[in-house]
Design a protein around this motif. Structure first.
Motif, mmCIF file in Angstrom:
data_model
loop_
_atom_site.group_PDB
_atom_site.id
_atom_site.type_symbol
_atom_site.label_atom_id
_atom_site.label_comp_id
_atom_site.label_asym_id
_atom_site.label_seq_id
_atom_site.Cartn_x
_atom_site.Cartn_y
_atom_site.Cartn_z
ATOM 1 N N GLU A 145 6.766 -47.110 -13.014
ATOM 2 C CA GLU A 145 7.777 -46.648 -13.961
ATOM 3 C C GLU A 145 7.328 -45.366 -14.653
ATOM 4 N N ARG A 161 9.214 -41.602 -14.411
ATOM 5 C CA ARG A 161 9.697 -40.831 -15.550
ATOM 6 C C ARG A 161 9.119 -39.425 -15.558
ATOM 7 N N LEU A 211 5.515 -37.002 -21.984
ATOM 8 C CA LEU A 211 5.782 -38.351 -21.472
ATOM 9 C C LEU A 211 4.484 -39.036 -21.061
#
Length: 609
Positions: free
Chosen positions: A169, A173, A186
Motif C-alpha cells: 500500500e 501511494r 508520503l
C-alpha cells in the motif's frame, strides 16, 4: 543432580510460580495455558510443568496453577526421579506413599516439534480415577505442545502478511504521486506512522551533497536551520560508508557515527536508524529515523530495507523529471561526449556548453569509441571446503599464493578419526570372536547377527579411512588463492562443505565490459577495442568481443549489459577482479553525430506520438 540441588530447583514459592506461569517459557514458547489444560483433562488436584533444556541439566519450573504447593511439598528427589522416568517411558505413576493416602503422583512427557527441550507435567490425582484419565486424556496431552507451536507460527505468518500488505500500500501511494516533494512526504509520514517514531526525515542528493527533502508531519522545511544541517551531515555519513547505521551501535561495529551522535545530542534521542537509499557507489538519498518509546526491531529493519529498495527508482525518476529542460539536454549531450560525469557541478555544465559549440562547428568524421568500465574475470573458479566436520590442523597457503593442481591447501585434524578407527577395529575383532563362539555352539542365528555386526563395523571403518585419507585438502586446479581466511583460524572448527579457500585459474581471463543499454546496439561480436587497468593506466591491451550476454542489470543507476572480450595478449600481473576502462571501436562518425546522438535519442524517446 543431588537431592539438595533438586530441592533448590523445585522449591519455589507460590507467588514465583504464578509469575512464571503467566508468561511462556523462553526455550519453547509454551505458556501456562498448557498445564492448565492438562490439569482440566485429568481432573487433577494440582499440576506443575517442568522442563530440562536439550534433555540435559537440571529440571526447572516453567508453569503452574493453583495448588502447586502440594506438589512442591513432596521430596525433591522423588519429583526429579518421576520426571526422569517419564522421559524414558512416556509416563510414570506413583500410588500412595509420599503422594498421600488415596492419591497418586503422575508424570507425563509433553513432546515438542524440535525435540530440543524436554517438558514434563506433574499431577496429583485421585487414585480411583487414575486409570481412566491415563487411557482417555493421556494421548491428548502429546498434542498440546505441537498445537501451541502451530498457533504461534500461524500468528507470526499473519503478522508478516499484514506487514507486506502495508508495504505494498505504501509503495502504491508513492508511485501514484506526481511530484518528488509529495512522494518524499508520503514516504516519511508512512514510516513515522508505522514505526510510531518521533521523527523521520529524507535527505536527497542535490548538487553533489545531500539536502533535506522531507520531514514527517511538516509541510514546509527550514533548510537553513541547525537541525537541517545536522540531518544532512548524518545522511552524508551513512551514504559515504554505504551501510545502515544504528546508533548507538554494537561494540566493534566499525561504523563512524560522529554526525549521528551530534544529531542525537541535539534532539535528546536515545536511538537512531540511518538507511541509505540506492545501490553501492550510487546512493541517491538517506532516511533518518528517530524512534520514540517503541524500539526498532529486526522485523522493522527488514521492512525498512525492502521499502527503501522499492521506492528509490521512482523517487529518482521523479527528481530527474523536475530538472529544467536545458539542464537535462546539456546533461544528455555531455554524457554522449563522455565529459559530463556525476559530481562535476558547474564545471560539467561548462563542458556541456563547449560540447554544443563543437557540435555546430565540427563536421569532421572522427573515430568513435564506446567507453565502458570492465572487470577482469575467469570462468574457472573452485570453492575448496572441508571434506568432513572437524578442526583445522595446519594451513599451507595464504590469499595471493599461486597453487598447482593437487597441492595441499590445508589439513584437518585426524586424531579423533584415528581413535574412532582403533575402536572400530576392536569392535570388529570382538564381533568376529562372538561369531566364532556362536558357530562352535551351533547357534546359527547369533552367528549371523555377529557377522552382520562385523560387516557394519567394516563399513564404518572404510568411511573413517576415507575421511583420514581426505584430511589433506588439495587444490583441484592450477591458479591462485583469491579468497580465504584460514591462516588465522588454525584450530578452529570447520563444517563439512563450508568454504575454506577460493582458487581461481589465471589462464583464460577475459574482460567483462558493462555496456550501457543505449550503446549496446553498436556492439557486435568480433568487434575490436582496447582496455586499460586502473592500476596501470599507461598500458593498453587489444581485445576482441567474443560474446554479448543478453541479460541486463543495474550498475551505478543505469541499465547495462555484460559484454565479454578476449585479450590478444596478457600480462603476468593480471588477476581476477581487476578493473579499468574499455574502449570499443565503432568506426568513424561525424563529430556532430557523436555529440548529439544522446540528445537525439532522448528526444525520440520522450517526444514521439
Amino acid at each position: 543432580m543431588t537431592t539438595a540441588a533438586a530441592g533448590n530447583t523445585f522449591a519455589a514459592s507460590g507467588a514465583t510460580l504464578l509469575r512464571q506461569a503467566a508468561k511462556p517459557a523462553p526455550e519453547t514458547g509454551i505458556g501456562s495455558d498448557i498445564i492448565a489444560t492438562v490439569r482440566s483433562l485429568f481432573g487433577a488436584q494440582s499440576a506443575l510443568m517442568v522442563e530440562r533444556p536439550a534433555g540435559q541439566g537440571e529440571w526447572r519450573v516453567v508453569g503452574g496453577v493453583d495448588g502447586t504447593a502440594d506438589i512442591l511439598s513432596l521430596p525433591a528427589g522423588l519429583l526429579e526421579a518421576s520426571a526422569n522416568q517419564a522421559v524414558l517411558h512416556g509416563v510414570h505413576l506413583l500410588r500412595g506413599g509420599p503422594a498421600g493416602a488415596g492419591r497418586a503422583l503422575a508424570c507425563l512427557t509433553i513432546s515438542t516439534s524440535n525435540g530440543s527441550v524436554r517438558l514434563a507435567a506433574l499431577l496429583l490425582l485421585d487414585a480411583p480415577d487414575l486409570q481412566r484419565c491415563i487411557s482417555t486424556a493421556g494421548p491428548l496431552v502429546q498434542l498440546l505442545a505441537e498445537a501451541s507451536i502451530l498457533r504461534r507460527d500461524i500468528l507470526t505468518a499473519e503478522a508478516e502478511r499484514e506487514r507486506l500488505a502495508g508495504l505494498i500500500e505504501s509503495v502504491d501511494r508513492i508511485l501514484a504521486a506526481r511530484r518528488f516533494a509529495a512522494a518524499a512526504q508520503l514516504l516519511v509520514d508512512d514510516i513515522c506512522a508505522r514505526l510510531e517514531a518521533e521523527e523521520v526525515s529524507l535527505s536527497w542528493m542535490r548538487r553533489g551533497r545531500p539536502r533535506l527533502a522531507a520531514m514527517s508531519h511538516m509541510d514546509s522545511i527550514g533548510r537553513s536551520t541547525e537541525l537541517s544541517r545536522l540531518i544532512e551531515e548524518a545522511a552524508q555519513e551513512a551514504m559515504l560508508q554505504g551501510r545502515e547505521i544504528l546508533w548507538p551501535g554494537e561494540p566493534g561495529d566499525g561504523a563512524v557515527t560522529k554526525a549521528a551522535s551530534a544529531y542525537a545530542e541535539a534532539r535528546g534521542a536515545t536511538s537512531l536508524v540511518l538507511i541509505p537509499l540506492g545501490r553501492t557507489d550510487d546512493f541517491g538519498g538517506a532516511l533518518l529515523i528517530h524512534p520514540a518509546e517503541r524500539p526498532v526491531t529486526a522485523a522493522d529493519l527488514w521492512l525498512l530495507r525492502l521499502l527503501a529498495d522499492q521506492v528509490f527508482v521512482p523517487l529518482s525518476q521523479l527528481h530527474a523529471a523536475e530538472r529544467l529542460l536545458p539542464i537535462r539536454i546539456l546533461h544528455e549531450m555531455g554524457r554522449g561526449l563522455g565529459i559530463l560525469r556525476p559530481g562535476w557541478g558547474r564545471r560539467g555544465l561548462l563542458a556541456g556548453l563547449a560540447g554544443v559549440a563543437l557540435t555546430v562547428l565540427a563536421l569532421m568524421p572522427l573515430p568513435h569509441r564506446i567507453t565502458a568500465p570492465f572487470v577482469l574475470r575467469t570462468d574457472r573458479l573452485a570453492q575448496v571446503g572441508a571434506p568432513f566436520d572437524g578442526f583445522i590442523e595446519s594451513v599451507a597457503v595464504r590469499v595471493g599464493d599461486p597453487v598447482s593442481a593437487g597441492q595441499v591447501l590445508f589439513v584437518m585434524k585426524t586424531r579423533d578419526l584415528q581413535l574412532e578407527r582403533a575402536g572400530l577395529l576392536a569392535d570388529m575383532a570382538q564381533h568376529e570372536r562372538e561369531a566364532q563362539k556362536a558357530q562352535a555352539a551351533g547357534a546359527a542365528a547369533d552367528m549371523r547377527i555377529a557377522l552382520a555386526q562385523v560387516e557394519q563395523a567394516r563399513a564404518r571403518l572404510a568411511q573413517t579411512d576415507y575421511r583420514i585419507a581426505s584430511a589433506s585438502v588439495r587444490s583441484p586446479l592450477e591458479g591462485m588463492v583469491i579468497e580465504g581466511d584460514l591462516p588465522r583460524q588454525i584450530g578452529a572448527p570447520l563444517r563439512r562443505g563450508e568454504a575454506g579457500f577460493r582458487v581461481a585459474a589465471l589462464q583464460g581471463l577475459y574482460a567483462e565490459i558493462n555496456v550501457n543499454e543505449a550503446d549496446i546496439a553498436f556492439i557486435s561480436e568480433a568487434m575490436s577495442g582496447e582496455i586499460a587497468f586502473v592500476g596501470r593506466p599507461d598500458m593498453t591491451f587489444n581485445v576482441r568481443v567474443t560474446r554479448i550476454v543478453p541479460l541486463a542489470s543495474l550498475q551505478n543507476g543505469e541499465n547495462t549489459l555484460p559484454v565479454r572480450a578476449q585479450s590478444e595478449a596478457s600480462a603476468e600481473w593480471w588477476r581476477p577482479g581487476m578493473s579499468g576502462i574499455a574502449k570499443l571501436d565503432v568506426g568513424p562518425r561525424p563529430l556532430w553525430w557523436i555529440a548529439s546522438r544522446r540528445l537525439i535519442d532522448f528526444l525520440r524517446l520522450h517526444l514521439w506520438w
